[in-house]
Scaffold this motif. Structure first.
Motif, PDB file in Angstrom:
ATOM      1  N   LEU A 166      14.811   4.043   5.180  1.00 10.71           N
ATOM      2  CA  LEU A 166      13.607   4.404   5.935  1.00 10.71           C
ATOM      3  C   LEU A 166      13.194   3.300   6.899  1.00 10.71           C
ATOM      4  CD1 LEU A 166      11.143   6.163   3.463  1.00 10.71           C
ATOM      5  CD2 LEU A 166      12.146   7.130   5.532  1.00 10.71           C
ATOM      6  N   SER A 167      13.376   2.047   6.503  1.00 12.08           N
ATOM      7  CA  SER A 167      12.978   0.935   7.370  1.00 12.08           C
ATOM      8  C   SER A 167      13.727   0.984   8.700  1.00 12.08           C
ATOM      9  CB  SER A 167      13.194  -0.410   6.675  1.00 12.08           C
ATOM     10  OG  SER A 167      14.572  -0.719   6.580  1.00 12.08           O
ATOM     11  N   GLU A 168      14.942   1.516   8.682  1.00  3.78           N
ATOM     12  CA  GLU A 168      15.736   1.616   9.908  1.00  3.78           C
ATOM     13  C   GLU A 168      15.546   2.965  10.612  1.00  3.78           C
ATOM     14  OE1 GLU A 168      19.765   0.760   8.797  1.00  3.78           O
ATOM     15  OE2 GLU A 168      19.381  -1.381   8.759  1.00  3.78           O
ATOM     16  N   GLU A 169      15.446   4.043   9.836  1.00  6.07           N
ATOM     17  CA  GLU A 169      15.425   5.384  10.416  1.00  6.07           C
ATOM     18  C   GLU A 169      14.030   5.898  10.753  1.00  6.07           C
ATOM     19  OE1 GLU A 169      17.501   7.711   7.495  1.00  6.07           O
ATOM     20  OE2 GLU A 169      19.353   6.562   7.749  1.00  6.07           O
ATOM     21  N   ASN A 170      13.022   5.462  10.014  1.00  3.34           N
ATOM     22  CA  ASN A 170      11.658   5.935  10.238  1.00  3.34           C
ATOM     23  C   ASN A 170      10.683   4.812   9.888  1.00  3.34           C
ATOM     24  OD1 ASN A 170       9.200   7.303  10.356  1.00  3.34           O
ATOM     25  ND2 ASN A 170      10.001   9.150   9.388  1.00  3.34           N
ATOM     26  N   GLY A 224       6.445   1.957   6.839  1.00  2.00           N
ATOM     27  CA  GLY A 224       5.250   1.113   6.828  1.00  2.00           C
ATOM     28  C   GLY A 224       4.135   1.707   5.983  1.00  2.00           C
ATOM     29  N   LYS A 225       3.930   3.018   6.103  1.00  2.00           N
ATOM     30  CA  LYS A 225       2.895   3.682   5.305  1.00  2.00           C
ATOM     31  C   LYS A 225       3.207   3.570   3.810  1.00  2.00           C
ATOM     32  CE  LYS A 225       1.694   7.243   8.708  1.00  2.00           C
ATOM     33  NZ  LYS A 225       1.718   8.706   8.966  1.00  2.00           N
ATOM     34  N   LEU A 226       4.458   3.827   3.446  1.00  2.00           N
ATOM     35  CA  LEU A 226       4.823   3.795   2.027  1.00  2.00           C
ATOM     36  C   LEU A 226       4.724   2.390   1.453  1.00  2.00           C
ATOM     37  CD1 LEU A 226       7.863   6.264   1.957  1.00  2.00           C
ATOM     38  CD2 LEU A 226       5.465   6.738   1.415  1.00  2.00           C
ATOM     39  N   ILE A 227       5.194   1.405   2.193  1.00  2.00           N
ATOM     40  CA  ILE A 227       5.141   0.020   1.702  1.00  2.00           C
ATOM     41  C   ILE A 227       3.693  -0.446   1.572  1.00  2.00           C
ATOM     42  CG2 ILE A 227       5.695  -2.378   2.295  1.00  2.00           C
ATOM     43  CD1 ILE A 227       8.018  -0.743   1.057  1.00  2.00           C
ATOM     44  N   LEU A 228       2.837  -0.060   2.510  1.00  2.00           N
ATOM     45  CA  LEU A 228       1.416  -0.402   2.393  1.00  2.00           C
ATOM     46  C   LEU A 228       0.825   0.235   1.135  1.00  2.00           C
ATOM     47  CD1 LEU A 228      -1.100  -1.759   3.540  1.00  2.00           C
ATOM     48  CD2 LEU A 228      -1.480   0.299   4.923  1.00  2.00           C
ATOM     49  N   ASN A 229       1.192   1.483   0.853  1.00  2.00           N
ATOM     50  CA  ASN A 229       0.692   2.157  -0.355  1.00  2.00           C
ATOM     51  C   ASN A 229       1.229   1.494  -1.624  1.00  2.00           C
ATOM     52  OD1 ASN A 229      -0.852   3.970   1.092  1.00  2.00           O
ATOM     53  ND2 ASN A 229       0.744   5.517   1.162  1.00  2.00           N
ATOM     54  N   VAL A 230       2.490   1.061  -1.611  1.00  2.00           N
ATOM     55  CA  VAL A 230       3.047   0.338  -2.761  1.00  2.00           C
ATOM     56  C   VAL A 230       2.285  -0.969  -2.951  1.00  2.00           C
ATOM     57  CG1 VAL A 230       5.065  -0.927  -3.621  1.00  2.00           C
ATOM     58  CG2 VAL A 230       5.350   1.366  -2.664  1.00  2.00           C
TER      59      VAL A 230
END
Length: 158
Positions: free
Chosen positions: A116-120, A125-131
């Protein structure tokens, strides 16, 4: 569960999880397409304390219990995403996750976040912030546990 039933169940549950806070329905649908179903029998370990980081999971059916040193620390049901911290942190598992009943999970492969870091990058960013938010909440909760432990220790020394 057939592929459409699986995708429908996943897209129903993901928006209710903290991991997918602020994620729109198109992003959820795209993410759901990458997940595969897996079943575990009651009593079967999904991952073990001290084990290598692996996949993460969305619990679709059944109940999971988490243990540390063979002591239950949590139990949860459908709609819970679990096992995310170890692969992101590249750390050993801190708990054992066991199927408390027969369970069905959607597997989130450990490479998903990297891809995801490369493709979207926006969704990543949204998912990592939520984690990060979930981990911050967990650390805050640990502060309360440590405080309670210190109070117990002080009472023993009185």
């Amino acid at each position: 569960m057939d592929d459409m039933g699986l995708r429908d169940k996943i897209t129903e549950l993901l928006p209710k999880t903290s991991l997918f806070g602020g994620v729109d329905s198109e992003e959820i649908d795209a993410f759901a397409k990458t997940l595969k179903e897996k079943s575990y029998s009651a009593g079967e370990n999904i991952y073990e304390e001290g084990g290598s980081p692996g996949d993460s999971y969305l619990l679709l059916e059944g109940d999971i219990k988490l243990t540390v040193s063979d002591r239950r620390v949590a139990k949860f049901g459908p709609g819970t995403v679990f096992g995310v911290a170890a692969p992101i942190g590249i750390q050993k598992q801190v708990v054992t996750a066991t199927a408390d009943t027969d369970v069905v999970v959607a597997v989130i492969p450990k490479m998903t976040f990297y891809l995801l870091s490369e493709e979207n990058p926006k969704l990543f960013g949204k998912l990592i912030l939520n984690v990060a938010r979930d981990l911050a909440r967990a650390v805050s909760g640990m502060g309360e546990i440590i405080h309670d432990f210190i109070l117990l220790e002080e009472e023993d020394h009185l």
